[in-house]
Scaffold this motif. Structure first.
Motif, PDB file in Angstrom:
ATOM      1  N   ALA A  93      49.964  44.855  39.659  1.00  0.00           N
ATOM      2  CA  ALA A  93      49.114  45.735  38.850  1.00  0.00           C
ATOM      3  C   ALA A  93      49.031  45.235  37.411  1.00  0.00           C
ATOM      4  O   ALA A  93      47.966  45.286  36.780  1.00  0.00           O
ATOM      5  N   GLU A  98      53.024  50.833  34.321  1.00  0.00           N
ATOM      6  CA  GLU A  98      53.426  49.924  35.395  1.00  0.00           C
ATOM      7  C   GLU A  98      54.691  49.158  35.005  1.00  0.00           C
ATOM      8  O   GLU A  98      55.572  48.926  35.842  1.00  0.00           O
ATOM      9  N   PRO A 138      54.382  46.625  40.912  1.00  0.00           N
ATOM     10  CA  PRO A 138      53.916  46.790  39.521  1.00  0.00           C
ATOM     11  C   PRO A 138      53.549  45.460  38.879  1.00  0.00           C
ATOM     12  O   PRO A 138      52.670  45.405  38.016  1.00  0.00           O
ATOM     13  N   ARG A 173      57.572  51.386  35.561  1.00  0.00           N
ATOM     14  CA  ARG A 173      57.887  51.467  36.990  1.00  0.00           C
ATOM     15  C   ARG A 173      58.632  50.212  37.448  1.00  0.00           C
ATOM     16  O   ARG A 173      59.587  50.290  38.234  1.00  0.00           O
TER      17      ARG A 173
END
Length: 434
Positions: A247, A123, A244, A126
């Motif tokens: 997350a 994550e 992200p 990303r």
């Protein structure tokens, strides 16, 4: 020889000419080069690979461990009930196999933590990728904006040069004054000042763009996506579920919960099986014994042998003054803090998404206003220029119209390029920039 030298010089000149060719760069190419070059993204990729190795290390905790040992000693002789034990150059060698049976859930929690760590790094990769793309878009459109302003000021300079020539002709015919010519020169000086500032700004933006795509700073760049299509944003929403950052906050809670399990495992028994083989040698026992006639006879016995062993171990923590219990309570507070971080930052991410939508809507309205202003300024400049040539308006009116045209063009350039930056930022803050 002379022909070879000329050929070499021609080749060098050709290579130099090729090196000076500007780099044609589209927005898509800009993104690709930025992603390939960015050091932060490369570090994020390395972090993902490190997390994958951590997971493999955690999985290895389930498997038996085989260890080997070897030892050599040299000790002084020892007296043992009238006999002498010699351990000069005694050696030991062996192997041991250990298999954990139950660790209170520590191994399982470690495996889960390693998996969470891997997902968190993915994550983060990303997130870094999105930021690199956003920075590349910002640098690209900023460079286009200043490049357009330089071209616009070139056109403005050309207008003033033409007007200067017309004033000179009118002055020779007695239809203009020296003051009119002086006012034109003053305006030309001001335009040149603005043009020089724009040129400096263009060079700075070029340097920033070269840095983003990883090219030498002296590289000349020729943007190819210069036709900006502005379309009204549709289906805008503040859904941040794909962010992200969100997350990562959720992974932080999961990791804290697994850490509680890891800490609690310190309060539970552990069971393990082990087995091995130990070989020892070069141990001597010297002494005396009596023969059949009763005479003392010296003897030496040498020990070289191996031992097989198997063992089951159970370790039970009994009383540690509440140390492990306090550690568990502390770990639970980390879980509570992680939940608070998620709650707080979720609101901030939501506000960021709402701000991005507002920027898009406001940006589109600014583009519409700037386009209308540009059309009106173009029309006004044409009318006043014709009127001035026909003696129906003053030089002041014409200069004001040209100044308004220049400001309208600058506003349009800023509005269009800023809107494209807003588009990218909206995609980033909603987790859609891939």
């Amino acid at each position: 020889m002379k022909t070879k030298i000329l050929s070499l010089l021609a080749a060098c000149l050709l290579m130099g000419a090729q090196a000076q060719e500007p780099l044609s760069l589209s927005l898509e190419m800009c993104r690709e080069k930025a992603l390939a070059h960015n050091e932060d993204l490369q570090r994020a990729g390395n972090a993902v690979r490190q997390a994958e190795l951590d997971k493999e290390v955690a999985l290895a905790a389930y498997l038996p461990k085989l260890d080997g040992m070897a030892m050599g000693t040299y000790m002084s002789d020892m007296d043992m009930m009238g006999m002498t034990l010699q351990m000069r150059g005694t050696y030991l060698a062996g192997i041991n196999l250990t298999q954990p049976i139950y660790t209170g859930g520590r191994i399982r929690a470690g495996k889960k933590l390693a998996q969470i760590g891997k997902e968190s790094q993915q994550e983060n990769q990303r997130k870094t990728r999105m930021q690199v793309i956003a920075d590349a878009d910002n640098a690209y459109w900023s460079y286009i904006a200043v490049a357009w302003k330089v071209r616009m000021l070139d056109a403005y300079k050309a207008q003033m040069d033409t007007l200067y020539q017309q004033i000179e002709t009118s002055l020779a015919a007695g239809m203009a004054t020296e003051n009119d010519l002086l006012r034109i020169r003053t305006r030309q000086s001001d335009i040149h000042y603005q043009w020089q500032k724009a040129r400096n700004g263009k060079n700075l933006c070029r340097l920033a763009l070269c840095h983003v795509i990883g090219y030498p700073l002296e590289t000349e760049i020729l943007p190819t996506d210069t036709v900006i299509r502005i379309e009204p944003a549709r289906q805008l929403d503040t859904d941040i579920s794909a962010r992200p950052e969100l997350a990562l906050l959720q992974k932080q809670i999961e990791a804290a919960e697994e850490q509680v399990k890891m800490t609690r495992a310190g309060m539970l028994p552990t069971v393990a099986l082990s087995g091995g083989y130990l070989y020892y040698g070069n141990i001597k026992l010297n002494g005396f014994t009596q023969d059949a006639a009763g005479n003392a006879q010296p003897f030496t016995q040498k020990f070289d042998d191996g031992i097989w062993q198997a063992m089951a171990t159970v370790s039970i923590p009994l009383f540690h003054w509440g140390e492990n219990l306090k550690k568990v309570r502390k770990a639970k507070l980390d879980v509570a803090n992680a939940r608070l971080d998620l709650e707080k930052n979720s609101r901030l991410l939501q506000i960021e998404a709402q701000q991005a939508i507002q920027n898009l809507l406001d940006g589109y309205r600014l583009v519409e206003t700037a386009m209308l202003g540009s059309k009106e300024a173009d029309k006004n400049l044409r009318i006043l220029h014709n009127r001035y040539l026909n003696g129906m308006s003053t030089l002041t009116d014409l200069l004001d119209a040209q100044s308004q045209w220049q400001q309208a063009q600058s506003n349009l350039i800023d509005a269009q390029t800023q809107y494209k930056i807003y588009e990218t930022e909206y995609q980033r803050v909603t987790g859609r920039l891939e």
